[in-house]
Design a protein around this motif. Sequence first.
Motif, PDB file in Angstrom:
ATOM      1  N   PRO A 151       0.824  -1.224   0.000  1.00 39.55           N
ATOM      2  CA  PRO A 151       0.000   0.000   0.000  1.00 39.55           C
ATOM      3  C   PRO A 151       0.852   1.265   0.000  1.00 39.55           C
ATOM      4  O   PRO A 151       1.846   1.353   0.725  1.00 39.55           O
ATOM      5  N   PHE A 152       0.482   2.217  -0.837  1.00 39.79           N
ATOM      6  CA  PHE A 152       1.141   3.524  -0.911  1.00 39.79           C
ATOM      7  C   PHE A 152       2.656   3.381  -1.124  1.00 39.79           C
ATOM      8  O   PHE A 152       3.444   4.141  -0.563  1.00 39.79           O
ATOM      9  N   PHE A 153       3.056   2.423  -1.957  1.00 40.67           N
ATOM     10  CA  PHE A 153       4.483   2.156  -2.160  1.00 40.67           C
ATOM     11  C   PHE A 153       5.226   3.406  -2.603  1.00 40.67           C
ATOM     12  O   PHE A 153       6.260   3.764  -2.029  1.00 40.67           O
ATOM     13  N   ALA A 154       4.710   4.075  -3.641  1.00 39.15           N
ATOM     14  CA  ALA A 154       5.424   5.228  -4.211  1.00 39.15           C
ATOM     15  C   ALA A 154       5.577   6.350  -3.192  1.00 39.15           C
ATOM     16  O   ALA A 154       6.657   6.937  -3.049  1.00 39.15           O
ATOM     17  N   ALA A 155       4.501   6.653  -2.475  1.00 37.76           N
ATOM     18  CA  ALA A 155       4.557   7.740  -1.492  1.00 37.76           C
ATOM     19  C   ALA A 155       5.503   7.385  -0.348  1.00 37.76           C
ATOM     20  O   ALA A 155       6.282   8.228   0.109  1.00 37.76           O
ATOM     21  N   ARG A 156       5.464   6.140   0.108  1.00 37.98           N
ATOM     22  CA  ARG A 156       6.306   5.728   1.230  1.00 37.98           C
ATOM     23  C   ARG A 156       7.787   5.726   0.854  1.00 37.98           C
ATOM     24  O   ARG A 156       8.632   6.253   1.599  1.00 37.98           O
ATOM     25  N   ILE A 157       8.126   5.178  -0.294  1.00 37.47           N
ATOM     26  CA  ILE A 157       9.541   5.102  -0.667  1.00 37.47           C
ATOM     27  C   ILE A 157      10.075   6.497  -0.989  1.00 37.47           C
ATOM     28  O   ILE A 157      11.255   6.794  -0.766  1.00 37.47           O
ATOM     29  N   ALA A 158       9.204   7.380  -1.502  1.00 31.47           N
ATOM     30  CA  ALA A 158       9.634   8.765  -1.732  1.00 31.47           C
ATOM     31  C   ALA A 158       9.971   9.449  -0.411  1.00 31.47           C
ATOM     32  O   ALA A 158      10.984  10.154  -0.301  1.00 31.47           O
ATOM     33  N   LEU A 159       9.145   9.223   0.607  1.00 29.21           N
ATOM     34  CA  LEU A 159       9.419   9.793   1.933  1.00 29.21           C
ATOM     35  C   LEU A 159      10.685   9.194   2.537  1.00 29.21           C
ATOM     36  O   LEU A 159      11.470   9.901   3.172  1.00 29.21           O
ATOM     37  N   VAL A 160      10.867   7.883   2.342  1.00 29.44           N
ATOM     38  CA  VAL A 160      12.078   7.232   2.857  1.00 29.44           C
ATOM     39  C   VAL A 160      13.318   7.865   2.239  1.00 29.44           C
ATOM     40  O   VAL A 160      14.300   8.152   2.931  1.00 29.44           O
ATOM     41  N   PHE A 161      13.277   8.115   0.947  1.00 26.43           N
ATOM     42  CA  PHE A 161      14.446   8.679   0.265  1.00 26.43           C
ATOM     43  C   PHE A 161      14.701  10.119   0.680  1.00 26.43           C
ATOM     44  O   PHE A 161      15.836  10.596   0.615  1.00 26.43           O
ATOM     45  N   CYS A 162      13.670  10.805   1.123  1.00 29.80           N
ATOM     46  CA  CYS A 162      13.854  12.187   1.587  1.00 29.80           C
ATOM     47  C   CYS A 162      14.758  12.249   2.818  1.00 29.80           C
ATOM     48  O   CYS A 162      15.506  13.216   2.993  1.00 29.80           O
ATOM     49  N   ALA A 163      14.689  11.223   3.691  1.00 29.70           N
ATOM     50  CA  ALA A 163      15.425  11.265   4.959  1.00 29.70           C
ATOM     51  C   ALA A 163      16.940  11.362   4.762  1.00 29.70           C
ATOM     52  O   ALA A 163      17.582  12.276   5.298  1.00 29.70           O
ATOM     53  N   PRO A 164      17.583  10.460   3.996  1.00 28.72           N
ATOM     54  CA  PRO A 164      19.032  10.604   3.812  1.00 28.72           C
ATOM     55  C   PRO A 164      19.411  11.847   3.029  1.00 28.72           C
ATOM     56  O   PRO A 164      20.510  12.385   3.197  1.00 28.72           O
ATOM     57  N   MET A 165      18.499  12.334   2.164  1.00 27.80           N
ATOM     58  CA  MET A 165      18.795  13.565   1.447  1.00 27.80           C
ATOM     59  C   MET A 165      18.772  14.770   2.382  1.00 27.80           C
ATOM     60  O   MET A 165      19.496  15.749   2.169  1.00 27.80           O
ATOM     61  N   MET A 166      17.955  14.699   3.437  1.00 27.68           N
ATOM     62  CA  MET A 166      17.988  15.749   4.459  1.00 27.68           C
ATOM     63  C   MET A 166      19.327  15.710   5.196  1.00 27.68           C
ATOM     64  O   MET A 166      19.923  16.753   5.493  1.00 27.68           O
ATOM     65  N   VAL A 167      19.810  14.499   5.482  1.00 28.53           N
ATOM     66  CA  VAL A 167      21.140  14.348   6.105  1.00 28.53           C
ATOM     67  C   VAL A 167      22.202  14.981   5.223  1.00 28.53           C
ATOM     68  O   VAL A 167      23.023  15.797   5.671  1.00 28.53           O
ATOM     69  N   ASN A 168      22.199  14.617   3.934  1.00 29.98           N
ATOM     70  CA  ASN A 168      23.213  15.133   3.013  1.00 29.98           C
ATOM     71  C   ASN A 168      23.094  16.642   2.825  1.00 29.98           C
ATOM     72  O   ASN A 168      24.107  17.341   2.650  1.00 29.98           O
ATOM     73  N   GLY A 169      21.867  17.150   2.869  1.00 34.21           N
ATOM     74  CA  GLY A 169      21.659  18.586   2.699  1.00 34.21           C
ATOM     75  C   GLY A 169      22.235  19.408   3.838  1.00 34.21           C
ATOM     76  O   GLY A 169      22.541  20.593   3.664  1.00 34.21           O
ATOM     77  N   ILE A 170      22.390  18.783   5.005  1.00 33.00           N
ATOM     78  CA  ILE A 170      23.047  19.453   6.134  1.00 33.00           C
ATOM     79  C   ILE A 170      24.544  19.163   6.128  1.00 33.00           C
ATOM     80  O   ILE A 170      25.378  20.066   6.269  1.00 33.00           O
ATOM     81  N   ALA A 171      24.907  17.882   5.942  1.00 35.90           N
ATOM     82  CA  ALA A 171      26.300  17.467   6.101  1.00 35.90           C
ATOM     83  C   ALA A 171      27.214  18.017   5.005  1.00 35.90           C
ATOM     84  O   ALA A 171      28.315  18.510   5.304  1.00 35.90           O
ATOM     85  N   LEU A 172      26.787  17.936   3.759  1.00 32.20           N
ATOM     86  CA  LEU A 172      27.687  18.336   2.674  1.00 32.20           C
ATOM     87  C   LEU A 172      28.090  19.816   2.748  1.00 32.20           C
ATOM     88  O   LEU A 172      29.281  20.140   2.729  1.00 32.20           O
ATOM     89  N   PRO A 173      27.133  20.740   2.853  1.00 32.33           N
ATOM     90  CA  PRO A 173      27.567  22.152   2.891  1.00 32.33           C
ATOM     91  C   PRO A 173      28.119  22.595   4.246  1.00 32.33           C
ATOM     92  O   PRO A 173      29.047  23.402   4.308  1.00 32.33           O
ATOM     93  N   PHE A 174      27.554  22.080   5.342  1.00 37.95           N
ATOM     94  CA  PHE A 174      27.773  22.722   6.639  1.00 37.95           C
ATOM     95  C   PHE A 174      28.669  21.957   7.614  1.00 37.95           C
ATOM     96  O   PHE A 174      29.177  22.568   8.559  1.00 37.95           O
ATOM     97  N   PHE A 175      28.861  20.649   7.432  1.00 38.81           N
ATOM     98  CA  PHE A 175      29.745  19.931   8.349  1.00 38.81           C
ATOM     99  C   PHE A 175      31.172  20.486   8.304  1.00 38.81           C
ATOM    100  O   PHE A 175      31.817  20.618   9.357  1.00 38.81           O
TER     101      PHE A 175
END
Length: 404
Positions: A12-36
């Motif tokens: 159920p809701f495969f596309a929406a769930r996997i899209a949200l899952v992929f957002c999480a590590p991209m949030m990590v990278n969005g902080i770590a790459l420029p600002f770490f």
Amino acid sequence: MTAPSVTTGAPPFFAARIALVFCAPMMVNGIALPFFPIWLETLSMSDFQIGIVLALPMFVRVFTAPVAGVIADRMGERSIVLLWSGLLSLLTTVALFATGSFWPILLLYTLQGAVYSPYVPITEAIMLSGVRRWNFDYGKMRLWGSLAFILATMIGGWLAGFYGGAMVLPALTAAFVLTVIGALITPKIGKPRRPSPIAAIAHVPGKSTLRQRDVQLMLIGVSLVSASHSMYYAFSAIHWQKMGFSGTDVGILWSAGVLAEVVMFVFAVQLRRRFNLWSMMVFGSTIAVGRWILFPMDMGFSGYLALQCLHAFTYAIIHISVQSRLVERVAEEQEAAAQGLYFFYMGIFTAIATFASGYAYSWYGVDGFYLMSVVAAAGLVCVVAGRLVAPSAAAQPQRAASGG
């Protein structure tokens, strides 16, 4: 009677769930790459030390990610590895609060690189399983990750304007909490029917089409061009802050590059139809050489904003063309191994270039970006050489659905 949907049988809701899952590590990278790197500089680390802290995890993850991929593929559910990856990454981030010296940070950040390394590739593998089994649209799912990266860099830049480098660890902690939540909502799809790319890297057949000279030269070349971004990832935010740009300005500049990349991906199909794949790779590689030659010049905010938009060519158009070329030249049963080899070359060259960038920036400051133009030029030479030794289109075996 209504015809069954192509996605019949999907969780159920495969596309929406996997899209949200992929957002999480991209949030990590969005902080770590420029600002770490900015946080490391607030600890009075030298540019050389910053380069080492950023480079060593890249070396480590090249070897830990395939091991984790094999483990994940042998499990009934790959999401179990995602959960452990998110939890251990969160613990290492919390541990960073307790130290402020070089060696403990190097150890903890390297450990984080090891445990975090499989999160994105395994999420990609689950996403691609959904594409193959139930015909979900990869681009529509993947797009949300890029938007999450942009959101994270904008929020990070805004927070940096108020709190400076002190905001990095709290923001990273919050982002890693999202990776744990993401692992918990990951769709359960059972054991994979084919290996994940990072797991397949160790199983390249003896007569592999991957060993063709044009394929090897192409992968080495585009990986070198990608590695030429290393000094940008490590020191661009530090450089822009020294120029007087605010945290919000830095966030906008980073977001502009990713947004340009997203736009290029949107028009990927039209580009493949209109232009030769080798020409796209050569063009993108040439732009990369020019991008790093121009970077040391003081162009002001608007000039750097325009320069950031070149990321659409120095990364996105190259990635589009190399993936399409792999579809044409590599046998279907070796596709996962091809992606794994691509991951390996990218990781090794990026780690070496990041290590070298610490020396170059320490010795020459922003003029060290000229070294990155040399790395990109080496990649361009390899791409051109691959094009010269590649068989003609008439001599290549045609593959079903090679256009997609």
